[in-house]
Design a protein around this motif. Structure first.
Motif, PDB file in Angstrom:
ATOM      1  N   PRO A 124       0.702  -1.143  -0.002  1.00 37.62           N
ATOM      2  CA  PRO A 124       0.081   0.003  -0.017  1.00 37.62           C
ATOM      3  C   PRO A 124       0.984   1.351  -0.156  1.00 37.62           C
ATOM      4  CG  PRO A 124       0.161  -0.791   2.240  1.00 37.62           C
ATOM      5  CD  PRO A 124       0.722  -2.021   1.289  1.00 37.62           C
ATOM      6  N   ARG A 125       0.173   2.313  -0.245  1.00 33.33           N
ATOM      7  CA  ARG A 125       0.858   3.625  -0.434  1.00 33.33           C
ATOM      8  C   ARG A 125       1.324   3.993   0.966  1.00 33.33           C
ATOM      9  NH1 ARG A 125       0.865   6.714  -4.925  1.00 33.33           N
ATOM     10  NH2 ARG A 125      -0.658   5.785  -6.649  1.00 33.33           N
ATOM     11  N   ASP A 126       2.561   4.798   1.197  1.00 34.31           N
ATOM     12  CA  ASP A 126       3.297   5.215   2.209  1.00 34.31           C
ATOM     13  C   ASP A 126       3.530   4.196   3.214  1.00 34.31           C
ATOM     14  OD1 ASP A 126       2.604   8.050   1.652  1.00 34.31           O
ATOM     15  OD2 ASP A 126       0.622   7.816   2.277  1.00 34.31           O
ATOM     16  N   SER A 127       3.657   2.851   2.713  1.00 35.72           N
ATOM     17  CA  SER A 127       4.159   1.795   3.470  1.00 35.72           C
ATOM     18  C   SER A 127       5.892   1.598   3.335  1.00 35.72           C
ATOM     19  CB  SER A 127       3.656   0.353   3.073  1.00 35.72           C
ATOM     20  OG  SER A 127       4.006   0.202   1.687  1.00 35.72           O
ATOM     21  N   GLU A 128       6.354   0.569   4.090  1.00 38.78           N
ATOM     22  CA  GLU A 128       7.782   0.672   4.197  1.00 38.78           C
ATOM     23  C   GLU A 128       7.975  -0.476   3.209  1.00 38.78           C
ATOM     24  OE1 GLU A 128      10.676   1.673   7.773  1.00 38.78           O
ATOM     25  OE2 GLU A 128       9.994  -0.173   7.981  1.00 38.78           O
ATOM     26  N   ILE A 129       9.380  -0.400   2.718  1.00 39.08           N
ATOM     27  CA  ILE A 129       9.936  -1.345   1.826  1.00 39.08           C
ATOM     28  C   ILE A 129      11.535  -1.638   2.506  1.00 39.08           C
ATOM     29  CG2 ILE A 129      10.954  -2.137  -0.302  1.00 39.08           C
ATOM     30  CD1 ILE A 129       7.851  -1.753  -0.447  1.00 39.08           C
ATOM     31  N   GLU A 130      11.669  -2.845   2.971  1.00 41.55           N
ATOM     32  CA  GLU A 130      12.870  -2.942   3.661  1.00 41.55           C
ATOM     33  C   GLU A 130      13.738  -3.891   2.991  1.00 41.55           C
ATOM     34  OE1 GLU A 130      11.623  -5.466   6.991  1.00 41.55           O
ATOM     35  OE2 GLU A 130      10.381  -3.842   7.913  1.00 41.55           O
ATOM     36  N   VAL A 131      15.050  -3.430   2.732  1.00 44.24           N
ATOM     37  CA  VAL A 131      15.975  -4.164   1.933  1.00 44.24           C
ATOM     38  C   VAL A 131      17.232  -4.237   2.860  1.00 44.24           C
ATOM     39  CG1 VAL A 131      17.654  -3.817  -0.212  1.00 44.24           C
ATOM     40  CG2 VAL A 131      15.121  -2.830  -0.208  1.00 44.24           C
ATOM     41  N   GLU A 132      17.559  -5.341   2.985  1.00 41.03           N
ATOM     42  CA  GLU A 132      18.813  -5.625   3.965  1.00 41.03           C
ATOM     43  C   GLU A 132      19.693  -6.815   3.096  1.00 41.03           C
ATOM     44  OE1 GLU A 132      19.269  -7.774   8.413  1.00 41.03           O
ATOM     45  OE2 GLU A 132      17.529  -8.189   7.130  1.00 41.03           O
ATOM     46  N   LEU A 133      20.937  -6.443   3.563  1.00 41.94           N
ATOM     47  CA  LEU A 133      22.029  -7.220   2.811  1.00 41.94           C
ATOM     48  C   LEU A 133      23.151  -7.647   3.618  1.00 41.94           C
ATOM     49  CD1 LEU A 133      23.559  -8.456   0.279  1.00 41.94           C
ATOM     50  CD2 LEU A 133      24.623  -6.325  -0.011  1.00 41.94           C
ATOM     51  N   ARG A 134      23.344  -9.057   4.027  1.00 42.21           N
ATOM     52  CA  ARG A 134      24.189  -9.246   4.981  1.00 42.21           C
ATOM     53  C   ARG A 134      25.102 -10.472   4.499  1.00 42.21           C
ATOM     54  NH1 ARG A 134      23.844  -5.477   8.892  1.00 42.21           N
ATOM     55  NH2 ARG A 134      21.785  -5.157   9.697  1.00 42.21           N
ATOM     56  N   ALA A 135      26.465 -10.672   4.997  1.00 44.61           N
ATOM     57  CA  ALA A 135      27.187 -11.643   4.395  1.00 44.61           C
ATOM     58  C   ALA A 135      27.654 -12.445   5.700  1.00 44.61           C
ATOM     59  CB  ALA A 135      28.527 -11.061   3.753  1.00 44.61           C
ATOM     60  N   ALA A 136      27.843 -13.781   5.458  1.00 51.09           N
ATOM     61  CA  ALA A 136      28.063 -14.824   6.511  1.00 51.09           C
ATOM     62  C   ALA A 136      29.039 -15.886   6.117  1.00 51.09           C
ATOM     63  CB  ALA A 136      27.098 -15.568   7.165  1.00 51.09           C
ATOM     64  N   GLY A 137      30.381 -15.729   6.036  1.00 46.85           N
ATOM     65  CA  GLY A 137      31.287 -16.774   5.494  1.00 46.85           C
ATOM     66  C   GLY A 137      31.348 -16.679   4.148  1.00 46.85           C
ATOM     67  N   ASN A 138      31.125 -17.452   3.349  1.00 40.22           N
ATOM     68  CA  ASN A 138      31.317 -17.559   1.791  1.00 40.22           C
ATOM     69  C   ASN A 138      29.778 -17.328   1.148  1.00 40.22           C
ATOM     70  OD1 ASN A 138      30.198 -20.103   2.522  1.00 40.22           O
ATOM     71  ND2 ASN A 138      31.668 -21.259   0.901  1.00 40.22           N
ATOM     72  N   ARG A 139      28.854 -16.805   1.970  1.00 41.30           N
ATOM     73  CA  ARG A 139      27.687 -16.805   1.361  1.00 41.30           C
ATOM     74  C   ARG A 139      26.931 -15.542   1.571  1.00 41.30           C
ATOM     75  NH1 ARG A 139      26.345 -20.372  -2.335  1.00 41.30           N
ATOM     76  NH2 ARG A 139      24.266 -19.901  -2.033  1.00 41.30           N
ATOM     77  N   ALA A 140      26.234 -14.862   0.837  1.00 42.35           N
ATOM     78  CA  ALA A 140      25.534 -13.425   0.932  1.00 42.35           C
ATOM     79  C   ALA A 140      23.821 -13.670   0.912  1.00 42.35           C
ATOM     80  CB  ALA A 140      26.034 -12.625  -0.041  1.00 42.35           C
ATOM     81  N   ARG A 141      23.324 -12.767   1.734  1.00 40.98           N
ATOM     82  CA  ARG A 141      21.903 -12.833   1.935  1.00 40.98           C
ATOM     83  C   ARG A 141      21.199 -11.546   1.672  1.00 40.98           C
ATOM     84  NH1 ARG A 141      17.825 -12.421   6.030  1.00 40.98           N
ATOM     85  NH2 ARG A 141      16.143 -13.812   5.882  1.00 40.98           N
ATOM     86  N   LEU A 142      20.287 -11.489   0.652  1.00 39.44           N
ATOM     87  CA  LEU A 142      19.729 -10.307   0.333  1.00 39.44           C
ATOM     88  C   LEU A 142      18.131 -10.467   0.496  1.00 39.44           C
ATOM     89  CD1 LEU A 142      19.453  -7.284  -1.088  1.00 39.44           C
ATOM     90  CD2 LEU A 142      19.121  -8.596  -3.317  1.00 39.44           C
ATOM     91  N   ALA A 143      17.456  -9.609   1.476  1.00 45.88           N
ATOM     92  CA  ALA A 143      16.037  -9.662   2.130  1.00 45.88           C
ATOM     93  C   ALA A 143      15.408  -8.563   1.301  1.00 45.88           C
ATOM     94  CB  ALA A 143      16.049  -9.980   3.311  1.00 45.88           C
ATOM     95  N   VAL A 144      14.190  -8.508   0.765  1.00 42.12           N
ATOM     96  CA  VAL A 144      13.396  -7.433   0.286  1.00 42.12           C
ATOM     97  C   VAL A 144      11.992  -7.974   0.777  1.00 42.12           C
ATOM     98  CG1 VAL A 144      12.388  -6.128  -1.434  1.00 42.12           C
ATOM     99  CG2 VAL A 144      14.870  -7.234  -1.918  1.00 42.12           C
ATOM    100  N   GLY A 145      11.570  -6.986   1.737  1.00 42.79           N
ATOM    101  CA  GLY A 145      10.096  -7.101   2.300  1.00 42.79           C
ATOM    102  C   GLY A 145       9.292  -6.006   2.271  1.00 42.79           C
TER     103      GLY A 145
END
Length: 679
Positions: free
Chosen positions: A587-608
């Motif tokens: 919905p309008r005026d809502s929040e879009i979360e973007v997070e990037l984390r790295a652990a060892g030899n893997r990376a994790r991108l999350a979009v909520g």
């Protein structure tokens, strides 16, 4: 999901188990045959008893006393001697000695002077006796086993102070004469008529000349040969005993022979079987059977046949009693102690209207059951071997068939990828086989060929649409621009603006379809490079937020940069699809979360996002092509289900994975996991 049905191997194994019933049926068949044979044996035995009794009918002479010869116990019939017997204490003159020998053993201690006997000594004595008849004489061969042999001393008057033989002979007046046979050394024996105590000689102490014999040595005792005229046996009865003396001039410590059980000094007279009946029965001998002939007093007159266990005494007496009362005894099967079953039958022997005796035939089913068992074992072994061979062939056939089917399944599955694209136009498993599996393989190959043509047609549709629609869309867009230029008053017309939006939407749809169709080939052609993914995500989110004021963006990244090896353009394309999908379904005026984390030899991108989330009905298919939930969309932009499909293709090309999960407080989170670049 329904329960799994039995496979081919299970069904064939079930069929092979049924083969086990074949040996059981064979056993039941042989068991029934055995019952039938035993019934036949019972009938045959009845007929045999009647046949033997018929042979003996009206033969009163066979049952008379004059037709008898002496025998002690058991089958010790005095068989005719083929040649004269020399009385020398050597059994070489006796023909068929094993057939005419019977054994006696026992101990009888308890005479008047038994107090002088050593109670700890072993006084056991045994006797093997053979009888023969020739030229009006009865011959007897006594083989005595005795650990201590004592001869008679001439200086002593009593005759019972040494080893000796005692004979009881009935006389013509109905009385009895006691005859003692002894010897002073190896050689001829002397026979004396003695008193009731078997101690002193009568008739002036003179030997009985009619009885002759010889005493001989033996390794385990001694041997005595005797000859008696049959005239000495007017009553055709005889009793005998071997007396054992161990001490010099000592007492009798034991005796064996026709001695009653527990007797002090008595010797029984044995009723004499008839040799005439014996000769007849030997001619009628039945295999595995014993024929017994009895007179009216139930005395055994002849016994011929095999050594088998007798039927129970109650049944035996009932059969004999029935025959002596003019009845033919029925056959009975009795289970003796040995576990064998014995069939018995009886029949009366008539002389005129009188019953002179009875015939009793007993036959063991040992041979029948042995033959049945042997046949059953052979049949069972053959059947079991055949069943095992058949079961082995069935199992081998089933295993090979299942292996072929599994191989065909694996090749058919590998011919199509997860997106439905045909990788191989035919399968090799079983293609040249002439059976049903080969036909199935060729059919699958044909289906793959047709499916490859159809999927190729579908892949060409977006390119064809782009080519065919680009020119009309460009003409339409140019015409609208020219119309507004010629008529400036139409620039704010809602109809012109609606047409321009429609043209733009059609262009976006065609562009999205074309991008998805050509993405895989484009990914293979891309040149990967080392990309600072943290910087790329930060810059892209800032630019997207500046162009999308209707949403609030929250970015969380690590302080350390995350490097990956990929195409920067494809990473931006992936971010664009993920964030665009989050904006479209929030919905309008809502929040879009973007997070990037790295652990060892893997990376994790999350979009909520805080939208309605992914429905359960499409959760497992949300990353497939043409899958979307337009009803939940919060924007007017077209959603054909292409964006997340493009994300999956890019992530899988990077050897990563993408998934969707629920967000706390509502909405959805799309998580991308991929490898980072090594240092």
């Amino acid at each position: 999901m329904g329960s799994r049905r039995p496979g081919i191997v299970s069904k064939l194994m079930l069929v092979s188990v049924v083969l086990v019933a074949i040996p059981w049926l064979a056993y039941r068949y042989f068991d029934e045959v055995a019952v039938f044979v035993l019934e036949g044996q019972r009938s045959a035995l009845q007929l045999a008893a009647q046949a033997v009794s018929t042979v003996l009918h009206d033969r009163e002479d066979l049952f008379g006393v004059d037709a008898a010869l002496p025998i002690p116990l058991g089958d010790c019939s005095p068989l005719p001697l083929a040649a004269p017997v020399q009385l020398d204490g050597n059994p070489r003159d006796w023909s068929d000695l094993s057939e005419r020998t019977c054994h006696f053993a026992g101990v009888s201690v308890g005479f008047a002077d038994a107090d002088a006997v050593d109670a700890k000594a072993d006084h056991t004595v045994s006797l093997d006796l053979a009888l023969g008849e020739r030229g009006g004489y009865l011959y007897a061969l006594f083989r005595v086993r005795d650990d201590v042999v004592r001869f008679r001393s001439r200086r002593r008057r009593n005759l019972d102070g040494s080893d000796h033989i005692r004979l009881v002979l009935p006389d013509a007046d109905g009385g009895q004469r006691r005859v003692l046979v002894t010897a002073e050394q190896d050689g001829p024996v002397s026979a004396y008529v003695v008193d009731e105590r078997w101690k002193y000689a009568l008739a002036d102490g003179k030997p009985l000349r009619e009885v002759r014999g010889h005493w001989g040595e033996a390794p385990d005792g001694y041997v005595i040969e005797l000859r008696l005229p049959l005239d000495l046996l007017p009553g055709k009865k005889l009793g005998f005993a071997v007396a054992d003396v161990d001490a010099v001039a000592g007492p009798v410590v034991g005796q064996v022979g026709t001695v009653p059980s527990g007797s002090i000094g008595d010797i029984d007279l044995v009723v004499l079987p008839s040799p005439g009946i014996t000769y007849i029965l030997r001619a009628l001998d039945l295999p595995g059977a014993r024929i017994t002939v009895l007179d009216r007093e139930r005395r055994v007159r002849a016994v011929v046949g095999a050594e088998i266990e007798a039927v129970e005494a109650v049944e035996r007496d009932r059969l004999i009693g029935g025959s002596l009362e003019h009845r033919v005894g029925e056959a009975y099967e009795v289970a003796p102690f040995s576990g064998e079953r014995v069939t018995a039958a009886s029949a009366p022997v008539h002389v005129g209207e009188r019953v002179m005796g009875a015939v009793l035939i007993e036959q063991s089913n040992r041979e029948i059951l042995g033959l049945q068992r042997a046949q059953l074992e052979r049949a069972l072994f053959a059947i079991i071997a055949a069943c095992i061979a058949i079961a082995g062939i069935l199992w081998a056939f089933a295993l090979r068939l299942v292996w072929r089917i599994h191989r065909l399944r694996d090749e058919a599955s590998a011919a199509i990828d997860d997106d439905g694209r045909v990788l191989h136009l035919e399968v090799a498993a079983g293609r040249r086989a002439g059976d049903e599996v080969g036909d199935l393989s060729r059919t699958i190959s044909g289906l793959l060929g047709r499916l490859a043509g159809y999927t190729g047609f579908l892949e060409q549709i977006p390119r064809t649409l782009r080519h065919e629609l680009s020119n009309p869309l460009n003409s339409l867009s140019t015409s609208l621009q020219n119309l507004v230029s010629d008529h400036p008053e139409l620039e704010d017309s809602k109809y012109v603006q609606s047409a321009e939006r429609g043209v733009a939407r059609i262009g976006e749809i065609v562009e999205g379809l074309t991008d998805a169709a050509s993405l895989e080939q484009a990914l293979r052609d891309d040149e990967p490079e080392r990309v600072d993914f943290t910087h790329l995500v930060t810059r892209y989110v800032e630019n997207f937020a500046a162009n999308c004021p209707s949403r609030r963006f929250l970015l969380r990244v690590d302080d350390e940069p995350v490097f990956i090896v990929a195409s920067g353009f494809r990473m931006e394309q992936m971010l664009d699809k993920l964030i665009d999908n989050a904006v479209a379904f929030s919905p309008r005026d809502s929040e879009i979360e973007v997070e990037l984390r790295a652990a060892g030899n893997r990376a994790r991108l999350a979009v909520g996002n805080a939208g309605p989330g992914v429905p359960d009905s499409i959760r497992n298919r949300v990353f497939d092509s043409m899958v979307s939930a337009p009803a939940a969309s919060a924007s007017d932009r077209p959603h054909l289900g292409i964006g997340l499909y493009v994300v999956r293709l890019i992530v899988e090309h990077m050897e990563g994975a993408v998934e969707v999960c629920d967000r706390d407080g509502g909405g959805a989170i799309f998580v991308v996991d991929f490898p980072v670049a090594s240092n």
